[in-house]
Design an enzyme around this catalytic site. Sequence first.
Site, short mmCIF file in Angstrom:
data_model
loop_
_atom_site.label_atom_id
_atom_site.label_comp_id
_atom_site.label_asym_id
_atom_site.label_seq_id
_atom_site.Cartn_x
_atom_site.Cartn_y
_atom_site.Cartn_z
N ARG A 164 49.25 47.71 52.44
CA ARG A 164 48.61 48.39 51.30
C ARG A 164 48.58 49.87 51.65
O ARG A 164 48.03 50.25 52.69
CB ARG A 164 47.19 47.87 51.07
CG ARG A 164 46.43 48.70 50.05
CD ARG A 164 45.16 48.07 49.58
NE ARG A 164 45.41 46.96 48.68
CZ ARG A 164 44.50 46.44 47.87
NH1 ARG A 164 43.28 46.91 47.84
NH2 ARG A 164 44.81 45.43 47.08
N HIS A 170 51.33 46.96 41.83
CA HIS A 170 50.50 45.92 42.45
C HIS A 170 51.14 44.58 42.12
O HIS A 170 50.64 43.78 41.33
CB HIS A 170 49.05 46.02 41.98
CG HIS A 170 48.07 45.31 42.86
ND1 HIS A 170 48.44 44.63 44.02
CD2 HIS A 170 46.72 45.16 42.76
CE1 HIS A 170 47.36 44.12 44.59
NE2 HIS A 170 46.31 44.42 43.85
N ASP A 177 41.51 47.14 33.95
CA ASP A 177 41.33 47.54 35.35
C ASP A 177 40.44 48.78 35.35
O ASP A 177 40.20 49.39 34.30
CB ASP A 177 42.70 47.82 35.99
CG ASP A 177 42.63 48.08 37.49
OD1 ASP A 177 41.57 47.82 38.09
OD2 ASP A 177 43.63 48.54 38.06
N CYS A 218 41.74 42.48 37.58
CA CYS A 218 42.10 42.23 38.99
C CYS A 218 40.92 42.41 39.93
O CYS A 218 40.92 41.87 41.02
CB CYS A 218 43.25 43.14 39.38
SG CYS A 218 42.82 44.90 39.34
N ARG A 273 45.27 34.01 43.65
CA ARG A 273 46.14 34.87 44.46
C ARG A 273 46.54 34.16 45.75
O ARG A 273 47.63 34.36 46.26
CB ARG A 273 45.43 36.20 44.75
CG ARG A 273 45.25 36.97 43.45
CD ARG A 273 44.98 38.39 43.65
NE ARG A 273 45.97 39.07 44.47
CZ ARG A 273 45.75 40.20 45.08
NH1 ARG A 273 44.58 40.79 44.96
NH2 ARG A 273 46.69 40.78 45.81
N1 CP Z 1 42.55 42.98 43.13
C1 CP Z 1 42.67 43.40 44.39
O1 CP Z 1 43.76 43.71 44.88
O2 CP Z 1 41.50 43.44 45.08
P1 CP Z 1 41.26 44.14 46.50
O3 CP Z 1 41.43 45.60 46.28
O4 CP Z 1 39.85 43.77 46.85
O5 CP Z 1 42.26 43.59 47.47
N1 NVA Z 2 44.24 50.13 40.11
C1 NVA Z 2 43.35 49.76 41.16
C2 NVA Z 2 43.58 48.36 41.59
C3 NVA Z 2 42.64 47.84 42.64
C4 NVA Z 2 42.93 46.45 43.08
C5 NVA Z 2 43.51 50.72 42.34
O1 NVA Z 2 44.64 51.07 42.67
O2 NVA Z 2 42.51 51.15 42.88
#
Ligand code: CP
Ligand code: NVA
Length: 309
Positions: free
Chosen positions: A108, A135, A227, A267, A293
């Site tokens: 990530r 994502h 989101d 999400c 997931r």
């Molecule tokens: N939706 C999602 O990716 O959650 P986290 O940021 O908690 O991993």
């Molecule tokens: N769009 C959000 C998704 C988090 C899971 C972010 O990037 O923070």
Amino acid sequence: MKHFINLKDIPSKDLRKIITDAKKRKILRKKLNILEVDKGAPLKGKLLIQMFEKSSLRTRLSFYLAIKQLGGSTLTLRPDELHLSKGAESIEDTAKILSNFGNAFMLRTDSDKKLEEFKKYLSIPIINGLSPSSHATQVLSDIFTVEEIKKKPISKLDISWIGDANNVLNSLIAASIKFSFRLNIGCPKNYQPDKKILHYINKNHNKISIYGNAIKAAAGADVIFSDKVISMNDKVNKIKKLNHFKKFKIDKKLMKHAKKDCIFLHCLPRGKEVDEKVFSSKQSKVWKQAINRVHVQKSILLYCFGKLR
Ligand code: CP
Ligand code: NVA
């Protein structure tokens, strides 16, 4: 060996295969405890190395359970403890070490370029656990959730996105093209997808419409996605941005424009973009969405390892 970075770069038939495998595996696990291993332990002895340069709850837990349920194990690296984060080691050398010590790498990151750099030097699969532009694991899992709840292929459903044009939406756009479903996007004019994404939409035969109006985007929807308005590391004037999204809040009034049995997905984590009454209503399927997931990421891992049944 296959990488899993962006949905747009993965053939539709492979994405469908992942979902089909996840459906079968989920059914077969009904009577198993959370840490029990799937029959055949297909990833026995394999190590998934994870690294989060940004916060995570769901992605972290779901990859942990995914690899465990396949018979493997996971190790999470803290970026601040690596020489890489201090500029004291190159991505090339870090990637070589990861490839020798582990069997797959989940990252990530706040840099799409970093994912590509790692991909260049790794000899093991890399999985994008969220980047500024995508994502992918989240959205593929969301397609699974929609089809599971609606009991129909997503191509037969009308999907709406009410919210910011962010990484999750980019992946949803790619999914709309790959799975051929109608996608109505509602977001304020100044926050619409960027030129590169618009070009990708226009270049591909698609069923995507963008509206500067939430009601128009929600009309007749089978599913409404949203989101956070402010994503992690979003470098904007937060108060100004939140103000611009005031008319894009998902409340009961907006849900009335969708189909009667429309579901709400998010999400997570959530912000103020959704009203509590919608979030905690029967229409909201966010908890099921989150746990799914694990199931889909297991099949993503198997795809990466060339072990999809
Ligand atoms: N939706 C999602 O990716 O959650 P986290 O940021 O908690 O991993
Ligand atoms: N769009 C959000 C998704 C988090 C899971 C972010 O990037 O923070």
